[in-house]
Design a protein around this motif. Structure first.
Motif, PDB file in Angstrom:
ATOM      1  N   CYS A 127      18.359 -40.699  26.983  1.00 27.02           N
ATOM      2  CA  CYS A 127      18.635 -40.052  25.696  1.00 27.02           C
ATOM      3  C   CYS A 127      17.491 -39.159  25.219  1.00 27.02           C
ATOM      4  O   CYS A 127      17.699 -37.997  24.843  1.00 27.02           O
ATOM      5  N   SER A 128      16.266 -39.674  25.246  1.00 22.36           N
ATOM      6  CA  SER A 128      15.140 -38.884  24.742  1.00 22.36           C
ATOM      7  C   SER A 128      14.708 -37.818  25.741  1.00 22.36           C
ATOM      8  O   SER A 128      14.176 -36.771  25.352  1.00 22.36           O
ATOM      9  N   THR A 131      17.046 -34.857  24.823  1.00 21.50           N
ATOM     10  CA  THR A 131      16.650 -34.098  23.635  1.00 21.50           C
ATOM     11  C   THR A 131      15.352 -33.337  23.880  1.00 21.50           C
ATOM     12  O   THR A 131      15.203 -32.185  23.462  1.00 21.50           O
ATOM     13  N   GLN A 132      14.413 -33.968  24.570  1.00 23.11           N
ATOM     14  CA  GLN A 132      13.150 -33.292  24.869  1.00 23.11           C
ATOM     15  C   GLN A 132      13.394 -32.047  25.721  1.00 23.11           C
ATOM     16  O   GLN A 132      12.828 -30.979  25.461  1.00 23.11           O
ATOM     17  N   ARG A 144       8.054 -37.964  24.070  1.00 24.25           N
ATOM     18  CA  ARG A 144       8.914 -38.423  25.163  1.00 24.25           C
ATOM     19  C   ARG A 144       9.935 -39.475  24.745  1.00 24.25           C
ATOM     20  O   ARG A 144      11.057 -39.487  25.258  1.00 24.25           O
ATOM     21  N   THR A 145       9.588 -40.370  23.835  1.00 18.83           N
ATOM     22  CA  THR A 145      10.490 -41.484  23.535  1.00 18.83           C
ATOM     23  C   THR A 145      11.263 -41.265  22.237  1.00 18.83           C
ATOM     24  O   THR A 145      10.840 -40.508  21.357  1.00 18.83           O
ATOM     25  N   ALA A 146      12.398 -41.950  22.118  1.00 20.98           N
ATOM     26  CA  ALA A 146      13.218 -41.836  20.913  1.00 20.98           C
ATOM     27  C   ALA A 146      12.450 -42.286  19.676  1.00 20.98           C
ATOM     28  O   ALA A 146      12.538 -41.663  18.614  1.00 20.98           O
ATOM     29  N   GLN A 149      10.026 -39.584  18.746  1.00 20.13           N
ATOM     30  CA  GLN A 149      10.742 -38.429  18.201  1.00 20.13           C
ATOM     31  C   GLN A 149      11.177 -38.696  16.763  1.00 20.13           C
ATOM     32  O   GLN A 149      11.258 -37.777  15.943  1.00 20.13           O
ATOM     33  N   PHE A 168      19.307 -40.615  14.989  1.00 18.61           N
ATOM     34  CA  PHE A 168      18.758 -41.798  15.646  1.00 18.61           C
ATOM     35  C   PHE A 168      19.613 -43.037  15.390  1.00 18.61           C
ATOM     36  O   PHE A 168      20.211 -43.195  14.320  1.00 18.61           O
ATOM     37  N   VAL A 179      18.716 -41.511  20.675  1.00 13.05           N
ATOM     38  CA  VAL A 179      18.593 -40.266  19.920  1.00 13.05           C
ATOM     39  C   VAL A 179      19.600 -39.260  20.452  1.00 13.05           C
ATOM     40  O   VAL A 179      19.919 -39.237  21.642  1.00 13.05           O
ATOM     41  N   SER A 190      24.641 -36.537  23.001  1.00  9.71           N
ATOM     42  CA  SER A 190      23.520 -37.340  23.495  1.00  9.71           C
ATOM     43  C   SER A 190      23.805 -37.796  24.918  1.00  9.71           C
ATOM     44  O   SER A 190      24.931 -37.675  25.419  1.00  9.71           O
TER      45      SER A 190
END
Length: 219
Positions: A127-128, A131-132, A144-146, A149, A168, A179, A190
């Motif tokens: 997921c993250s 988005t990244q 890097r991580t939800a 973020q 989130f 995320v 997502s």
């Protein structure tokens, strides 16, 4: 007509006014700090992201800590402008910015890409990582991580969500564990462990609606 500093204020209709310049407004420098985004800076100074980009010859939303930006004056320095001063109604989605539209369009390109634990590329996303990767394409670098973020940008109330906002959820354990990217009309995209990159309803009463934990704006 009333004097307002160096400007004359004339009411022309409910919710609008004319600013007629009687002097010169100048730009001011701003040094980028950790956690800053162009969106947050623009709101702080009452200008648009596009105005800051134009004043600094920026071609993306990427800014660096320590970088000095020229912030254009929030009041026009010459000429006459009619400006709407009524904010959008709470809960009303406004027209997305160009960057937000690009984020949503890029995200949709990867619909169907499989989920991959720790994946950060189109061969497979978590997921993250998804988005990244998407935000990196428009020059915005996310952690890097939800959970990290979820500490970026600025808080957005659910009723004020706009296209491009990060949303989130808590899907396991405690805290933030998922995320996605809001794409408008109550939907977000997502990378989920069960379906890969997919679009879901943020208010789904059977799953996502009960797990929603908040949103952040980084554009």
């Amino acid at each position: 007509m009333k004097k307002w500093g160096k400007y004359c204020l004339t009411t022309v209709l409910a919710g609008s006014f004319i600013l007629a310049a009687a002097g010169t407004a100048t730009a001011q420098p701003y040094e980028v700090k950790k956690g800053d985004t162009l969106w947050a800076i623009s709101r702080r100074y009452g200008v648009t992201v596009e105005q800051i980009q134009a004043a600094n010859n920026l071609h993306s939303s990427l800014i660096l800590v320590g970088q000095v930006l020229e912030i254009p004056a929030s009041i026009p320095s010459s000429g006459t402008e009619v400006r709407n001063v009524l904010p959008a109604s709470r809960g009303e989605e406004t027209t997305p910015t160009t960057t937000a539209k690009r984020v949503a369009a890029i995200a949709r390109q990867y619909l169907g890409v499989p989920y991959r634990w720790a994946g950060t590329s189109p061969s497979g996303f978590d997921c993250s990582g998804f988005t990244q990767y998407v935000f990196r394409q428009v020059g915005i670098e996310l952690p890097r991580t939800a959970s990290d973020q979820a500490a970026s940008g600025s808080h957005v109330a659910k009723e004020d969500l706009q296209v491009g906002d990060l949303v989130f959820f808590n899907t396991y354990g405690t805290g933030i564990s998922h995320v996605g990217i809001y794409i408008g009309n109550g939907k977000f995209i997502s990378a989920s462990s069960s379906r890969g990159v997919a679009i879901d309803n943020i208010d789904d009463p059977y799953y996502w609606g009960r797990r929603y934990r908040g949103a952040r704006r980084v554009i």
